[in-house]
Design a protein around this motif. Structure first.
Motif, PDB file in Angstrom:
ATOM      1  N   SER A 100       0.845  -1.077  -0.032  1.00 49.55           N
ATOM      2  CA  SER A 100       0.077   0.023   0.054  1.00 49.55           C
ATOM      3  C   SER A 100       0.996   1.281  -0.102  1.00 49.55           C
ATOM      4  CB  SER A 100      -0.928  -0.132   1.132  1.00 49.55           C
ATOM      5  OG  SER A 100      -1.582   1.115   1.246  1.00 49.55           O
ATOM      6  N   PRO A 101       0.622   2.293  -1.017  1.00 48.01           N
ATOM      7  CA  PRO A 101       1.374   3.478  -1.055  1.00 48.01           C
ATOM      8  C   PRO A 101       0.904   4.449  -0.079  1.00 48.01           C
ATOM      9  CG  PRO A 101      -0.287   3.517  -2.655  1.00 48.01           C
ATOM     10  CD  PRO A 101      -0.286   2.278  -1.920  1.00 48.01           C
ATOM     11  N   HIS A 102      -0.258   4.137   0.886  1.00 50.03           N
ATOM     12  CA  HIS A 102      -0.798   4.774   1.744  1.00 50.03           C
ATOM     13  C   HIS A 102      -0.889   4.784   3.183  1.00 50.03           C
ATOM     14  CE1 HIS A 102      -2.919   6.100  -1.833  1.00 50.03           C
ATOM     15  NE2 HIS A 102      -3.431   4.895  -2.217  1.00 50.03           N
ATOM     16  N   GLN A 103      -0.620   3.468   3.509  1.00 53.23           N
ATOM     17  CA  GLN A 103      -0.300   2.977   4.773  1.00 53.23           C
ATOM     18  C   GLN A 103       1.049   2.225   4.878  1.00 53.23           C
ATOM     19  OE1 GLN A 103      -3.864   1.109   6.456  1.00 53.23           O
ATOM     20  NE2 GLN A 103      -5.277   2.458   5.457  1.00 53.23           N
ATOM     21  N   HIS A 104       1.855   2.842   5.789  1.00 49.20           N
ATOM     22  CA  HIS A 104       3.179   2.241   6.001  1.00 49.20           C
ATOM     23  C   HIS A 104       2.898   0.884   6.488  1.00 49.20           C
ATOM     24  CE1 HIS A 104       7.332   1.783   6.263  1.00 49.20           C
ATOM     25  NE2 HIS A 104       7.413   1.616   7.561  1.00 49.20           N
ATOM     26  N   GLY A 105       3.403  -0.198   5.643  1.00 50.81           N
ATOM     27  CA  GLY A 105       3.785  -1.676   6.119  1.00 50.81           C
ATOM     28  C   GLY A 105       2.332  -2.436   6.074  1.00 50.81           C
ATOM     29  N   LEU A 106       1.685  -1.802   4.917  1.00 48.69           N
ATOM     30  CA  LEU A 106       0.519  -2.692   4.806  1.00 48.69           C
ATOM     31  C   LEU A 106       0.606  -3.408   3.396  1.00 48.69           C
ATOM     32  CD1 LEU A 106      -2.407  -3.502   5.105  1.00 48.69           C
ATOM     33  CD2 LEU A 106      -3.309  -1.404   3.942  1.00 48.69           C
ATOM     34  N   LEU A 107       0.515  -4.843   3.446  1.00 53.38           N
ATOM     35  CA  LEU A 107       0.769  -5.750   2.432  1.00 53.38           C
ATOM     36  C   LEU A 107      -0.356  -6.499   2.017  1.00 53.38           C
ATOM     37  CD1 LEU A 107       2.812  -6.719   0.615  1.00 53.38           C
ATOM     38  CD2 LEU A 107       3.499  -8.614   2.104  1.00 53.38           C
ATOM     39  N   ALA A 108      -0.974  -6.480   0.852  1.00 56.29           N
ATOM     40  CA  ALA A 108      -2.017  -7.245   0.079  1.00 56.29           C
ATOM     41  C   ALA A 108      -1.400  -8.353  -0.603  1.00 56.29           C
ATOM     42  CB  ALA A 108      -2.706  -6.411  -0.678  1.00 56.29           C
ATOM     43  N   SER A 109      -2.202  -9.590  -0.358  1.00 56.13           N
ATOM     44  CA  SER A 109      -1.723 -10.651  -1.230  1.00 56.13           C
ATOM     45  C   SER A 109      -3.016 -11.463  -1.689  1.00 56.13           C
ATOM     46  CB  SER A 109      -0.786 -11.606  -0.627  1.00 56.13           C
ATOM     47  OG  SER A 109      -1.300 -12.037   0.684  1.00 56.13           O
ATOM     48  N   GLY A 110      -2.883 -12.199  -2.839  1.00 60.47           N
ATOM     49  CA  GLY A 110      -3.813 -12.967  -3.484  1.00 60.47           C
ATOM     50  C   GLY A 110      -3.624 -14.402  -3.589  1.00 60.47           C
ATOM     51  N   GLY A 111      -4.415 -15.428  -3.300  1.00 59.44           N
ATOM     52  CA  GLY A 111      -4.029 -16.692  -3.483  1.00 59.44           C
ATOM     53  C   GLY A 111      -4.710 -17.248  -4.967  1.00 59.44           C
ATOM     54  N   GLY A 112      -4.458 -18.412  -5.373  1.00 55.42           N
ATOM     55  CA  GLY A 112      -4.711 -19.223  -6.409  1.00 55.42           C
ATOM     56  C   GLY A 112      -6.311 -19.667  -6.383  1.00 55.42           C
ATOM     57  N   THR A 113      -6.532 -20.661  -7.268  1.00 56.12           N
ATOM     58  CA  THR A 113      -7.571 -21.214  -7.349  1.00 56.12           C
ATOM     59  C   THR A 113      -8.249 -21.870  -6.047  1.00 56.12           C
ATOM     60  OG1 THR A 113      -7.086 -21.717  -9.716  1.00 56.12           O
ATOM     61  CG2 THR A 113      -9.148 -22.805  -8.766  1.00 56.12           C
ATOM     62  N   ALA A 114      -7.465 -22.769  -5.443  1.00 54.33           N
ATOM     63  CA  ALA A 114      -7.844 -23.363  -4.485  1.00 54.33           C
ATOM     64  C   ALA A 114      -8.076 -22.423  -3.021  1.00 54.33           C
ATOM     65  CB  ALA A 114      -6.812 -24.340  -3.802  1.00 54.33           C
ATOM     66  N   ASP A 115      -7.669 -21.088  -3.133  1.00 51.52           N
ATOM     67  CA  ASP A 115      -7.700 -20.091  -2.051  1.00 51.52           C
ATOM     68  C   ASP A 115      -8.528 -19.123  -2.285  1.00 51.52           C
ATOM     69  OD1 ASP A 115      -6.440 -19.255   0.471  1.00 51.52           O
ATOM     70  OD2 ASP A 115      -6.051 -17.410  -0.738  1.00 51.52           O
ATOM     71  N   ARG A 116      -8.439 -18.460  -3.499  1.00 50.73           N
ATOM     72  CA  ARG A 116      -9.408 -17.275  -3.919  1.00 50.73           C
ATOM     73  C   ARG A 116      -9.521 -16.213  -3.092  1.00 50.73           C
ATOM     74  NH1 ARG A 116     -12.241 -22.110  -3.741  1.00 50.73           N
ATOM     75  NH2 ARG A 116     -13.508 -20.892  -2.035  1.00 50.73           N
ATOM     76  N   CYS A 117      -8.576 -15.937  -1.885  1.00 49.16           N
ATOM     77  CA  CYS A 117      -8.854 -14.919  -0.945  1.00 49.16           C
ATOM     78  C   CYS A 117      -7.727 -13.791  -1.194  1.00 49.16           C
ATOM     79  CB  CYS A 117      -8.591 -15.338   0.711  1.00 49.16           C
ATOM     80  SG  CYS A 117      -9.907 -16.504   0.786  1.00 49.16           S
ATOM     81  N   ILE A 118      -8.201 -12.605  -0.823  1.00 43.00           N
ATOM     82  CA  ILE A 118      -7.241 -11.525  -0.788  1.00 43.00           C
ATOM     83  C   ILE A 118      -6.854 -11.070   0.924  1.00 43.00           C
ATOM     84  CG2 ILE A 118      -6.777  -8.889  -1.295  1.00 43.00           C
ATOM     85  CD1 ILE A 118      -8.675  -9.266  -3.580  1.00 43.00           C
ATOM     86  N   ARG A 119      -5.668 -11.322   1.169  1.00 43.60           N
ATOM     87  CA  ARG A 119      -5.270 -11.204   2.438  1.00 43.60           C
ATOM     88  C   ARG A 119      -4.483  -9.830   2.718  1.00 43.60           C
ATOM     89  NH1 ARG A 119      -6.704 -15.639   5.456  1.00 43.60           N
ATOM     90  NH2 ARG A 119      -7.383 -17.456   4.284  1.00 43.60           N
ATOM     91  N   PHE A 120      -4.778  -9.184   3.879  1.00 45.32           N
ATOM     92  CA  PHE A 120      -3.916  -8.107   4.020  1.00 45.32           C
ATOM     93  C   PHE A 120      -3.148  -8.478   5.471  1.00 45.32           C
ATOM     94  CE2 PHE A 120      -7.734  -6.617   1.819  1.00 45.32           C
ATOM     95  CZ  PHE A 120      -7.364  -5.820   0.931  1.00 45.32           C
ATOM     96  N   SER A 121      -1.815  -7.983   5.669  1.00 42.75           N
ATOM     97  CA  SER A 121      -1.209  -8.250   6.525  1.00 42.75           C
ATOM     98  C   SER A 121      -0.216  -7.007   7.085  1.00 42.75           C
ATOM     99  CB  SER A 121      -0.150  -9.203   6.336  1.00 42.75           C
ATOM    100  OG  SER A 121      -0.712 -10.350   5.746  1.00 42.75           O
TER     101      SER A 121
END
Length: 494
Positions: free
Chosen positions: A365-386
């Protein structure tokens, strides 16, 4: 007078008097009348109390009950149906209620919010039945009456309603503004074949060649052809200045090309399998390969002197992204792992194992320091934020299909995701509410490739249907409301 008519008239009058005497309370409960007391005329009284409802605004109250009684699904359907002209309809309805019913509405809530009721006085929304007239009298100062000196045909509160500020309606076109043919664009989830430079030039890997398309002149040039060496393109990536482009090959080489001169500067070896992920960090280039290695090299010095080998993934590395502060590198692999590396360690400093499929989509994220978004493949289908500052996972949203790419908006706290199996769609999300702003469709294959324009307004997507589609999804105007987050350390400095 006719005798027969007179007789019938007297008989009807006598019958009415008898009926009234039989139904009167005195006839039901006879009481003795004193001879000395004066005769009193019986007082007619009602058998029940009828409340006064002159001040009850029935139309307004029943309208409030109907709105409150809607089910959540009905409210959601109404919000979706009125997404474009909902504000105009609500404002017009409020104006009519002010002028015809005297509702006294001064402010209209956003139709996209959860509470779409008018901002009416609390006593108007609370009581449906009222048994007394209101003792308060409307005055000109309170806004219920029109000033005798006013030239407006509407009341003061309606004037306040019309003067109240309203946000402009967000409209995202569902149709791409440009479509380019991209023959031989590979339908491979682990490749990264599209990138957009700061100089507004698009690089695309098609088979064994890399082509450059200028967004300013629409001119197409061929940068290189690897078919001479029996090789093919597996990844492309521009540096921050937009003058050099790195090309990863199927045989494990990383070539650096000068885009303006059309000249190859160097060719880096070190990988034993295809290079599917590339990421620049100033003059340092990181490359991820199917051999499970991540190599970091400085292009200004000989490769062996500046090479750093990062080992941690157990399968192919398919995603690489440097943080905006150039301090951390995020890597995703086919082993369902998400690692975070720094510049001083050869082992990952953070590990995230929540995904259930390959992690290719990564975005800082360019707006919040240290915010990371990641997405999984077909068996996951989720967007997770860390939260990489505290090493804790934050939110998660199930998209319903394979997540192929992620990219944050440069101006607003929004991000776009592209998807594969099985819906092949493009979604725009608002963070942190994770509500969908738009859903774009048009590709008939998995939307495997994504790049954002240098001005941050448009995106380009590529798929196995061998087309590149350009969409206007973000706004250039920066949000005036400052986002407050515990991840941003600078907001806590006084």
């Amino acid at each position: 007078m006719d005798q027969e008519y007179e007789r019938r008239l007297l008989w009807q009058t006598h019958f009415q008097n008898v009926s009234e005497n039989m139904l009167s309370p005195s006839a039901l409960n006879p009481q003795p009348v004193s001879s000395t007391s004066p005769a009193t005329i019986p007082r007619k009284t009602g058998d029940r109390f009828i409340p006064t409802r002159a001040s009850s605004n029935w139309s307004i109250n029943f309208h409030t009950i109907n709105e409150n009684g809607k089910s959540p699904n009905q409210n959601r359907k109404v919000k979706e149906a009125n997404s474009d002209n909902g504000k105009d309809g609500v404002a017009y309805a409020a104006l009519l209620k002010n002028e015809l019913l005297g509702a006294g509405i001064e402010k209209v809530s956003d139709p996209q919010t959860e509470d779409r009721r008018f901002q009416m006085p609390m006593q108007e929304r609370r009581n449906l039945f009222r048994y007394a007239l209101s003792t308060k009298r409307s005055t000109i100062e309170s806004g219920n009456e029109i000033s005798p000196y006013s030239l407006s045909p509407v009341s003061n509160k309606s004037q306040k309603l019309l003067r109240s500020p309203r946000k402009p309606t967000r409209k995202i076109s569902k149709i791409p503004f440009k479509v380019l043919d991209a023959p031989e664009l590979q339908d491979d989830f682990y490749l990264n074949l599209v990138d957009w430079s700061a100089a507004n030039v698009l690089s695309v890997g098609l088979g064994a060649c890399v082509y450059l398309w200028s967004a300013c002149t629409s001119q197409v040039t061929r940068l290189c052809d690897l078919s001479i060496d029996g090789d093919s393109v597996t990844s492309v990536c521009w540096n921050e200045r937009g003058n050099f482009v790195a090309v990863g090959t199927h045989k494990g080489y990383v070539q650096i090309w000068d885009a303006a001169a059309g000249k190859k500067l160097t060719s880096l070896d070190g990988h034993s399998a295809r290079v599917g992920a590339l990421a620049w960090n100033a003059d340092q280039l990181s490359s991820g390969s199917r051999d499970r290695l991540i190599l970091q090299r400085d292009v200004r010095t000989p490769p062996l002197q500046s090479e750093r080998r990062l080992q941690g993934h157990r399968q192919e590395v398919c995603g690489l992204k440097w943080s905006p502060d150039h301090q951390h590198l995020a890597s995703g692999g086919n082993d369902n792992k998400l690692f975070v590396w720094n510049n001083s360690s050869l082992s990952p400093v953070q590990q995230y194992t929540e995904h259930l499929a390959a992690v290719k989509a990564i975005a800082w994220s360019p707006h919040q320091h240290g915010l990371l978004a990641s997405g999984g493949g077909t068996a996951d289908r989720c967007i997770r934020f860390s939260n990489t500052l505290t090493c804790q996972p934050l939110q998660c949203v199930d998209t319903g299909s394979q997540v192929c790419n992620l990219a944050w908006s440069k101006h607003a706290n929004e991000l776009v995701s592209t998807h594969g199996y099985s819906q092949n769609q493009i979604l725009v999300w608002k963070y942190p509410s994770l509500t969908q702003v738009a859903k774009l469709t048009g590709h008939s294959y998995r939307v495997l490739y994504l790049a954002i324009s240098p001005d941050g307004e448009a995106i380009v997507t590529g798929a196995g249907d061998e087309t590149l589609r350009f969409w206007n999804v973000f706004s250039k105007t920066r949000s005036t409301k400052e986002s407050k987050s515990v991840l941003n350390l600078f907001t806590r400095i006084r």
